[in-house]
Design a protein around this motif. Sequence first.
Motif, PDB file in Angstrom:
ATOM      1  N   ILE A  13      -5.839 -60.892  30.825  1.00  0.00           N
ATOM      2  CA  ILE A  13      -4.742 -60.096  30.936  1.00  0.00           C
ATOM      3  C   ILE A  13      -4.860 -58.895  31.794  1.00  0.00           C
ATOM      4  N   PHE A  14      -6.265 -58.440  32.069  1.00  0.00           N
ATOM      5  CA  PHE A  14      -6.372 -57.236  32.751  1.00  0.00           C
ATOM      6  C   PHE A  14      -7.765 -57.327  33.319  1.00  0.00           C
ATOM      7  N   LYS A  15      -7.847 -56.410  34.521  1.00  0.00           N
ATOM      8  CA  LYS A  15      -9.134 -56.458  35.047  1.00  0.00           C
ATOM      9  C   LYS A  15      -9.611 -55.089  35.248  1.00  0.00           C
ATOM     10  N   ASN A  16     -10.632 -54.807  34.587  1.00  0.00           N
ATOM     11  CA  ASN A  16     -11.012 -53.295  34.545  1.00  0.00           C
ATOM     12  C   ASN A  16     -12.017 -53.128  35.879  1.00  0.00           C
ATOM     13  N   PRO A  17     -12.163 -51.737  36.147  1.00  0.00           N
ATOM     14  CA  PRO A  17     -12.677 -51.583  37.634  1.00  0.00           C
ATOM     15  C   PRO A  17     -14.001 -51.627  37.659  1.00  0.00           C
ATOM     16  N   ARG A  18     -14.687 -52.083  38.662  1.00  0.00           N
ATOM     17  CA  ARG A  18     -16.029 -52.385  39.137  1.00  0.00           C
ATOM     18  C   ARG A  18     -16.981 -51.159  38.668  1.00  0.00           C
ATOM     19  N   LYS A  19     -16.507 -50.007  39.236  1.00  0.00           N
ATOM     20  CA  LYS A  19     -17.275 -48.619  39.017  1.00  0.00           C
ATOM     21  C   LYS A  19     -16.581 -47.876  37.967  1.00  0.00           C
ATOM     22  N   SER A  20     -17.106 -47.625  36.942  1.00  0.00           N
ATOM     23  CA  SER A  20     -16.231 -47.157  35.530  1.00  0.00           C
ATOM     24  C   SER A  20     -16.002 -45.681  35.851  1.00  0.00           C
ATOM     25  N   PHE A  21     -17.061 -44.682  36.441  1.00  0.00           N
ATOM     26  CA  PHE A  21     -17.210 -43.444  36.433  1.00  0.00           C
ATOM     27  C   PHE A  21     -17.011 -42.915  37.906  1.00  0.00           C
ATOM     28  N   LYS A  22     -16.122 -43.388  38.869  1.00  0.00           N
ATOM     29  CA  LYS A  22     -15.838 -42.748  40.040  1.00  0.00           C
ATOM     30  C   LYS A  22     -14.771 -41.864  39.983  1.00  0.00           C
ATOM     31  N   LYS A  23     -15.280 -40.553  40.513  1.00  0.00           N
ATOM     32  CA  LYS A  23     -14.186 -39.358  40.124  1.00  0.00           C
ATOM     33  C   LYS A  23     -12.898 -39.482  40.707  1.00  0.00           C
ATOM     34  N   GLU A  24     -12.866 -39.945  41.886  1.00  0.00           N
ATOM     35  CA  GLU A  24     -11.618 -40.109  42.719  1.00  0.00           C
ATOM     36  C   GLU A  24     -10.678 -41.122  41.858  1.00  0.00           C
ATOM     37  N   ARG A  25     -11.361 -42.217  41.443  1.00  0.00           N
ATOM     38  CA  ARG A  25     -10.478 -43.199  40.777  1.00  0.00           C
ATOM     39  C   ARG A  25     -10.149 -42.706  39.609  1.00  0.00           C
ATOM     40  N   LEU A  26     -10.820 -41.988  38.660  1.00  0.00           N
ATOM     41  CA  LEU A  26     -10.529 -41.495  37.380  1.00  0.00           C
ATOM     42  C   LEU A  26      -9.464 -40.507  37.481  1.00  0.00           C
ATOM     43  N   TYR A  49      -3.221 -55.438  37.607  1.00  0.00           N
ATOM     44  CA  TYR A  49      -3.462 -56.972  37.436  1.00  0.00           C
ATOM     45  C   TYR A  49      -2.239 -57.707  37.749  1.00  0.00           C
ATOM     46  N   ALA A  50      -1.233 -57.576  37.023  1.00  0.00           N
ATOM     47  CA  ALA A  50      -0.059 -58.373  36.982  1.00  0.00           C
ATOM     48  C   ALA A  50       0.472 -58.425  38.260  1.00  0.00           C
ATOM     49  N   LEU A  51       0.719 -56.917  39.197  1.00  0.00           N
ATOM     50  CA  LEU A  51       1.040 -56.866  40.255  1.00  0.00           C
ATOM     51  C   LEU A  51       0.099 -57.562  41.492  1.00  0.00           C
ATOM     52  N   SER A  52      -0.843 -57.541  41.282  1.00  0.00           N
ATOM     53  CA  SER A  52      -1.910 -57.989  42.268  1.00  0.00           C
ATOM     54  C   SER A  52      -1.525 -59.638  42.281  1.00  0.00           C
ATOM     55  N   LYS A  53      -1.487 -60.212  41.157  1.00  0.00           N
ATOM     56  CA  LYS A  53      -1.149 -61.713  41.065  1.00  0.00           C
ATOM     57  C   LYS A  53      -0.054 -61.947  41.872  1.00  0.00           C
ATOM     58  N   ILE A  54       1.225 -61.112  41.699  1.00  0.00           N
ATOM     59  CA  ILE A  54       2.466 -61.280  42.460  1.00  0.00           C
ATOM     60  C   ILE A  54       2.228 -61.140  43.966  1.00  0.00           C
ATOM     61  N   ARG A  55       1.352 -60.097  44.292  1.00  0.00           N
ATOM     62  CA  ARG A  55       1.139 -60.105  45.739  1.00  0.00           C
ATOM     63  C   ARG A  55       0.269 -61.060  46.463  1.00  0.00           C
ATOM     64  N   ASN A  56      -0.549 -61.633  45.416  1.00  0.00           N
ATOM     65  CA  ASN A  56      -1.325 -62.869  46.067  1.00  0.00           C
ATOM     66  C   ASN A  56      -0.615 -64.026  46.149  1.00  0.00           C
ATOM     67  N   ASN A  57       0.300 -64.161  44.896  1.00  0.00           N
ATOM     68  CA  ASN A  57       1.490 -65.527  45.367  1.00  0.00           C
ATOM     69  C   ASN A  57       2.410 -65.258  46.533  1.00  0.00           C
ATOM     70  N   ALA A  58       2.571 -63.835  46.792  1.00  0.00           N
ATOM     71  CA  ALA A  58       3.504 -63.805  47.834  1.00  0.00           C
ATOM     72  C   ALA A  58       2.834 -64.196  49.321  1.00  0.00           C
TER      73      ALA A  58
END
Length: 79
Positions: A13-26, A49-58
């Motif tokens: 359903i979702f994909k959580n970030p690889r680096k969970s405590f990166k200041k810029e991403r937070l 995650y849903a948008l990335s699947k749509i972009r990948n299919n496109a």
Amino acid sequence: MVHVAVYRNYGKIFKNPRKSFKKERLGAELKLVGEYDLRNKHELWRVQYALSKIRNNARQLLTLENKNIHHIFEGENLL
């Protein structure tokens, strides 16, 4: 005894970030959650995650030839 079948969806359903405590991403995630009135970051990850699947299919459809049957039927739906 009665056996009751339990059906579950084991799809991702979702994909959580690889680096969970990166200041810029937070900071960027907090802005997006506030801007689009999402309840929490879990919802944000689900939408991303849903948008990335749509972009990948496109991208896959763009690599197919115009006469391909998948390109004809699915390509019109994306536009």
